[in-house]
Design a protein around this motif. Sequence first.
Motif, PDB file in Angstrom:
ATOM      1  N   LEU A  16      -1.522   7.591  10.210  1.00 60.38           N
ATOM      2  CA  LEU A  16      -0.653   6.419  10.399  1.00 60.38           C
ATOM      3  C   LEU A  16      -1.020   5.611  11.638  1.00 60.38           C
ATOM      4  CD1 LEU A  16       2.787   7.876   9.283  1.00 60.38           C
ATOM      5  CD2 LEU A  16       1.222   6.399   7.990  1.00 60.38           C
ATOM      6  N   ALA A  17      -1.841   6.159  12.517  1.00 59.51           N
ATOM      7  CA  ALA A  17      -2.353   5.386  13.650  1.00 59.51           C
ATOM      8  C   ALA A  17      -3.389   4.371  13.173  1.00 59.51           C
ATOM      9  CB  ALA A  17      -2.964   6.317  14.697  1.00 59.51           C
ATOM     10  N   ASN A  18      -4.002   4.639  12.015  1.00 58.21           N
ATOM     11  CA  ASN A  18      -5.033   3.754  11.469  1.00 58.21           C
ATOM     12  C   ASN A  18      -4.548   2.893  10.303  1.00 58.21           C
ATOM     13  OD1 ASN A  18      -7.088   4.682  13.208  1.00 58.21           O
ATOM     14  ND2 ASN A  18      -7.359   6.493  11.931  1.00 58.21           N
ATOM     15  N   HIS A  19      -3.415   3.264   9.717  1.00 54.39           N
ATOM     16  CA  HIS A  19      -2.902   2.561   8.537  1.00 54.39           C
ATOM     17  C   HIS A  19      -1.388   2.399   8.658  1.00 54.39           C
ATOM     18  CE1 HIS A  19      -6.678   3.045   6.316  1.00 54.39           C
ATOM     19  NE2 HIS A  19      -6.714   4.267   6.811  1.00 54.39           N
ATOM     20  N   THR A  20      -0.885   1.314   8.088  1.00 55.53           N
ATOM     21  CA  THR A  20       0.559   1.111   8.015  1.00 55.53           C
ATOM     22  C   THR A  20       0.921   0.837   6.555  1.00 55.53           C
ATOM     23  OG1 THR A  20       0.507   0.166  10.229  1.00 55.53           O
ATOM     24  CG2 THR A  20       2.517  -0.177   8.966  1.00 55.53           C
ATOM     25  N   PRO A  21       1.038   1.901   5.776  1.00 59.93           N
ATOM     26  CA  PRO A  21       1.379   1.704   4.372  1.00 59.93           C
ATOM     27  C   PRO A  21       2.827   1.256   4.206  1.00 59.93           C
ATOM     28  CG  PRO A  21       1.369   4.039   4.895  1.00 59.93           C
ATOM     29  CD  PRO A  21       0.880   3.308   6.124  1.00 59.93           C
ATOM     30  N   THR A  22       3.128   0.685   3.071  1.00 64.40           N
ATOM     31  CA  THR A  22       4.486   0.288   2.726  1.00 64.40           C
ATOM     32  C   THR A  22       5.324   1.519   2.376  1.00 64.40           C
ATOM     33  OG1 THR A  22       3.481  -1.706   1.769  1.00 64.40           O
ATOM     34  CG2 THR A  22       5.809  -1.310   1.280  1.00 64.40           C
ATOM     35  N   ILE A  27       8.508   2.950   7.804  1.00 62.44           N
ATOM     36  CA  ILE A  27       7.819   3.062   6.519  1.00 62.44           C
ATOM     37  C   ILE A  27       8.745   3.791   5.550  1.00 62.44           C
ATOM     38  CG2 ILE A  27       5.808   4.037   5.336  1.00 62.44           C
ATOM     39  CD1 ILE A  27       4.358   3.905   8.091  1.00 62.44           C
ATOM     40  N   THR A  29       0.311  11.744  11.546  1.00 68.03           N
ATOM     41  CA  THR A  29       0.380  10.863  12.715  1.00 68.03           C
ATOM     42  C   THR A  29      -0.963  10.197  12.954  1.00 68.03           C
ATOM     43  OG1 THR A  29       2.144  12.149  13.744  1.00 68.03           O
ATOM     44  CG2 THR A  29       0.799  10.789  15.208  1.00 68.03           C
ATOM     45  N   ARG A  76       8.769   5.179  11.868  1.00 67.46           N
ATOM     46  CA  ARG A  76       7.759   4.126  11.911  1.00 67.46           C
ATOM     47  C   ARG A  76       8.129   2.929  11.032  1.00 67.46           C
ATOM     48  NH1 ARG A  76       2.813   6.007  14.004  1.00 67.46           N
ATOM     49  NH2 ARG A  76       2.927   8.189  14.601  1.00 67.46           N
ATOM     50  N   SER A 106       0.848  -1.194   0.000  1.00 65.86           N
ATOM     51  CA  SER A 106       0.000   0.000   0.000  1.00 65.86           C
ATOM     52  C   SER A 106       0.883   1.242   0.000  1.00 65.86           C
ATOM     53  CB  SER A 106      -0.937  -0.004   1.202  1.00 65.86           C
ATOM     54  OG  SER A 106      -0.221  -0.044   2.409  1.00 65.86           O
ATOM     55  N   VAL A 129       7.931   9.589   9.258  1.00 68.45           N
ATOM     56  CA  VAL A 129       7.604   8.330   8.581  1.00 68.45           C
ATOM     57  C   VAL A 129       8.700   7.283   8.781  1.00 68.45           C
ATOM     58  CG1 VAL A 129       7.121   7.281   6.340  1.00 68.45           C
ATOM     59  CG2 VAL A 129       6.069   9.473   6.945  1.00 68.45           C
TER      60      VAL A 129
END
Length: 190
Positions: A28-34, A62, A25, A60, A4, A57
Amino acid sequence: MFASYLITDSHFYSQDPHCLRKILTKVLANHTPTFVCLRDKSTPNYASLALATVSLVQKRGIKVLLHQDFKLAAVLGADGVHLPSDAKHCIQEAKHLGLHVIVSTHTLEEALYAQAQGADAITFSPIFASPGKGAPVGLEKLKEIVGILSLDVFALGGIVTNEHVRLCAQTGASGFASIRYFCDTLCNPQ
């Protein structure tokens, strides 16, 4: 793994570095994209936004890409750059700087050029209807492109629901990229 790719837009993420970090922030608390790409075509403050984005980023785990400015990406230690289709002639220069390069494409010819120049991946768009992006190319064209290319292909354009993501995954694409999908309640309640 179906990757993602979150692409920011100043309409949703702000042109103020502090506000951008706060909103990103929350997202990114709800999603962890590539991947995350800082895309802002109008701010005179892009370097400050880029610095805020890269540090947030990468902490994290990412991968972070900057939009078009591959020299700034190298200076700030970003993982890569996302080149628009009109900057695809910069692929080799960006690769020479050690950057992961993703290129926007809209035709098979653009995609083949990006591959021949050594890009790591492309976005192919628009798959679905997307504001201001013209007629969608559709899932069959995406599947055709995926079958021809040997590099990673990310579906892009109008991907705002989990059903859209599922349909793109079925084409064999490496992943999907979106602005609005990741915004959740910020911009597209599902």
